[in-house]
Design an enzyme around this catalytic site. Structure first.
Site, PDB file in Angstrom:
ATOM      1  N   PRO A  10       0.795  -1.223   0.000  1.00  0.00           N
ATOM      2  CA  PRO A  10       0.000   0.000   0.000  1.00  0.00           C
ATOM      3  C   PRO A  10       0.831   1.280   0.000  1.00  0.00           C
ATOM      4  O   PRO A  10       1.881   1.352   0.632  1.00  0.00           O
ATOM      5  CB  PRO A  10      -0.830  -0.110   1.279  1.00  0.00           C
ATOM      6  CG  PRO A  10      -0.133  -1.087   2.135  1.00  0.00           C
ATOM      7  CD  PRO A  10       0.577  -2.026   1.213  1.00  0.00           C
ATOM      8  N   ASN A  11       0.342   2.226  -0.749  1.00  0.00           N
ATOM      9  CA  ASN A  11       0.864   3.589  -0.864  1.00  0.00           C
ATOM     10  C   ASN A  11       2.166   3.697  -1.656  1.00  0.00           C
ATOM     11  O   ASN A  11       2.620   4.799  -1.925  1.00  0.00           O
ATOM     12  CB  ASN A  11       1.019   4.246   0.513  1.00  0.00           C
ATOM     13  CG  ASN A  11      -0.307   4.370   1.216  1.00  0.00           C
ATOM     14  OD1 ASN A  11      -1.277   4.852   0.633  1.00  0.00           O
ATOM     15  ND2 ASN A  11      -0.383   3.905   2.449  1.00  0.00           N
ATOM     16  N   ARG A  18       4.896  11.127  -2.582  1.00  0.00           N
ATOM     17  CA  ARG A  18       4.569  10.866  -1.172  1.00  0.00           C
ATOM     18  C   ARG A  18       5.797  11.091  -0.297  1.00  0.00           C
ATOM     19  O   ARG A  18       6.808  10.406  -0.434  1.00  0.00           O
ATOM     20  CB  ARG A  18       4.111   9.418  -1.021  1.00  0.00           C
ATOM     21  CG  ARG A  18       3.878   9.020   0.416  1.00  0.00           C
ATOM     22  CD  ARG A  18       3.671   7.520   0.551  1.00  0.00           C
ATOM     23  NE  ARG A  18       3.485   7.185   1.949  1.00  0.00           N
ATOM     24  CZ  ARG A  18       3.794   6.019   2.479  1.00  0.00           C
ATOM     25  NH1 ARG A  18       4.280   5.064   1.717  1.00  0.00           N
ATOM     26  NH2 ARG A  18       3.611   5.801   3.758  1.00  0.00           N
ATOM     27  N   TYR A  23      10.891   9.041   1.452  1.00  0.00           N
ATOM     28  CA  TYR A  23      10.894   7.995   0.429  1.00  0.00           C
ATOM     29  C   TYR A  23      11.592   8.396  -0.865  1.00  0.00           C
ATOM     30  O   TYR A  23      11.702   7.581  -1.781  1.00  0.00           O
ATOM     31  CB  TYR A  23       9.453   7.558   0.123  1.00  0.00           C
ATOM     32  CG  TYR A  23       8.744   7.026   1.340  1.00  0.00           C
ATOM     33  CD1 TYR A  23       9.082   5.786   1.865  1.00  0.00           C
ATOM     34  CD2 TYR A  23       7.766   7.765   1.978  1.00  0.00           C
ATOM     35  CE1 TYR A  23       8.453   5.296   2.994  1.00  0.00           C
ATOM     36  CE2 TYR A  23       7.116   7.280   3.106  1.00  0.00           C
ATOM     37  CZ  TYR A  23       7.470   6.048   3.612  1.00  0.00           C
ATOM     38  OH  TYR A  23       6.847   5.557   4.730  1.00  0.00           O
ATOM     39  N   ASN A  75       8.212  -5.432  -0.726  1.00  0.00           N
ATOM     40  CA  ASN A  75       8.090  -4.280   0.154  1.00  0.00           C
ATOM     41  C   ASN A  75       6.615  -4.221   0.495  1.00  0.00           C
ATOM     42  O   ASN A  75       5.805  -3.722  -0.286  1.00  0.00           O
ATOM     43  CB  ASN A  75       8.554  -2.993  -0.534  1.00  0.00           C
ATOM     44  CG  ASN A  75       8.469  -1.791   0.387  1.00  0.00           C
ATOM     45  OD1 ASN A  75       7.815  -1.843   1.423  1.00  0.00           O
ATOM     46  ND2 ASN A  75       9.121  -0.707   0.008  1.00  0.00           N
ATOM     47  N   ALA A  78       3.203  -0.710   4.942  1.00  0.00           N
ATOM     48  CA  ALA A  78       2.682  -0.754   6.308  1.00  0.00           C
ATOM     49  C   ALA A  78       2.236  -2.153   6.718  1.00  0.00           C
ATOM     50  O   ALA A  78       2.238  -2.488   7.905  1.00  0.00           O
ATOM     51  CB  ALA A  78       1.522   0.226   6.451  1.00  0.00           C
ATOM     52  N   GLU A  99      12.908  -9.196   1.925  1.00  0.00           N
ATOM     53  CA  GLU A  99      12.119  -8.038   2.353  1.00  0.00           C
ATOM     54  C   GLU A  99      12.917  -6.771   2.058  1.00  0.00           C
ATOM     55  O   GLU A  99      14.117  -6.707   2.342  1.00  0.00           O
ATOM     56  CB  GLU A  99      11.840  -8.167   3.852  1.00  0.00           C
ATOM     57  CG  GLU A  99      10.982  -7.089   4.438  1.00  0.00           C
ATOM     58  CD  GLU A  99      10.746  -7.285   5.930  1.00  0.00           C
ATOM     59  OE1 GLU A  99      10.377  -6.289   6.581  1.00  0.00           O
ATOM     60  OE2 GLU A  99      10.930  -8.403   6.457  1.00  0.00           O
ATOM     61  N   HIS A 101      12.847  -2.336   2.138  1.00  0.00           N
ATOM     62  CA  HIS A 101      12.235  -1.073   2.566  1.00  0.00           C
ATOM     63  C   HIS A 101      13.100   0.080   2.084  1.00  0.00           C
ATOM     64  O   HIS A 101      14.330   0.031   2.227  1.00  0.00           O
ATOM     65  CB  HIS A 101      12.085  -1.006   4.086  1.00  0.00           C
ATOM     66  CG  HIS A 101      11.183  -2.062   4.621  1.00  0.00           C
ATOM     67  ND1 HIS A 101       9.815  -1.992   4.511  1.00  0.00           N
ATOM     68  CD2 HIS A 101      11.462  -3.238   5.233  1.00  0.00           C
ATOM     69  CE1 HIS A 101       9.288  -3.078   5.043  1.00  0.00           C
ATOM     70  NE2 HIS A 101      10.259  -3.852   5.479  1.00  0.00           N
ATOM     71  N   ARG A 108      12.995   5.277  12.423  1.00  0.00           N
ATOM     72  CA  ARG A 108      11.688   5.922  12.366  1.00  0.00           C
ATOM     73  C   ARG A 108      10.862   5.568  13.604  1.00  0.00           C
ATOM     74  O   ARG A 108      11.407   5.153  14.620  1.00  0.00           O
ATOM     75  CB  ARG A 108      10.989   5.509  11.069  1.00  0.00           C
ATOM     76  CG  ARG A 108      11.787   5.997   9.842  1.00  0.00           C
ATOM     77  CD  ARG A 108      11.110   5.746   8.549  1.00  0.00           C
ATOM     78  NE  ARG A 108       9.810   6.423   8.519  1.00  0.00           N
ATOM     79  CZ  ARG A 108       8.861   6.104   7.655  1.00  0.00           C
ATOM     80  NH1 ARG A 108       9.036   5.122   6.790  1.00  0.00           N
ATOM     81  NH2 ARG A 108       7.718   6.754   7.667  1.00  0.00           N
TER      82      ARG A 108
END
Length: 146
Positions: A10-11, A18, A23, A75, A78, A99, A101, A108
């Protein structure tokens, strides 16, 4: 030649606009194209899939078990921190996965420090921005060559 699957959650379709301070300003299409180019140079095919819907991500992971995919790069956005369903799907298909990111999740918010996927992953790449995707392709090549 192996078939790799890159899944973005998502996103991530909003990359480039964004929160660029977190990012970066590279759109997802350019990140995917660079990863696909890296994969091709290493002799692999990279299929890309993005969805904002958990069920669609689960279905694509399940389909990977039957479509010749050798390794998944993911990725989960969330959903990394919340989705038992994605974890179960990755476990069920028993395909190796890496994985990825863009940001350093450990620098964060505390809730981002916990991944429901990492302990099942062949490896985790965090904090290198778009380069992380190319590094994941290289790591996938190493995994498949071993």
């Amino acid at each position: 030649m192996s078939r790799l699957l890159l899944i973005n959650g998502p996103n991530l379709n909003l990359l480039g606009s964004r929160e660029p301070q977190i990012y970066g300003d590279t759109p997802l299409t350019r990140i995917e194209a660079a990863a696909a180019s890296e994969a091709a140079q290493l002799g692999h095919q990279l299929d890309c899939f993005q969805s904002n819907h958990e069920g669609e991500l689960v279905e694509r992971i399940q389909a990977a078990a039957a479509d010749g995919t050798a390794l998944i790069l993911i990725n989960a956005g969330a959903y990394t921190h919340t989705s038992v369903a994605l974890r179960d799907a990755l476990s069920a298909v028993a395909l190796p996965f890496i994985e990825v990111h863009l940001s350093n999740v450990y620098a964060r918010e505390t809730f981002r420090h916990r991944s429901l996927l990492s302990d099942l992953a062949a490896g985790v790449i965090v904090g290198f921005g778009p380069l992380g995707y190319r590094l994941a392709v290289i790591a996938a090549h190493q995994q498949l060559s071993a």
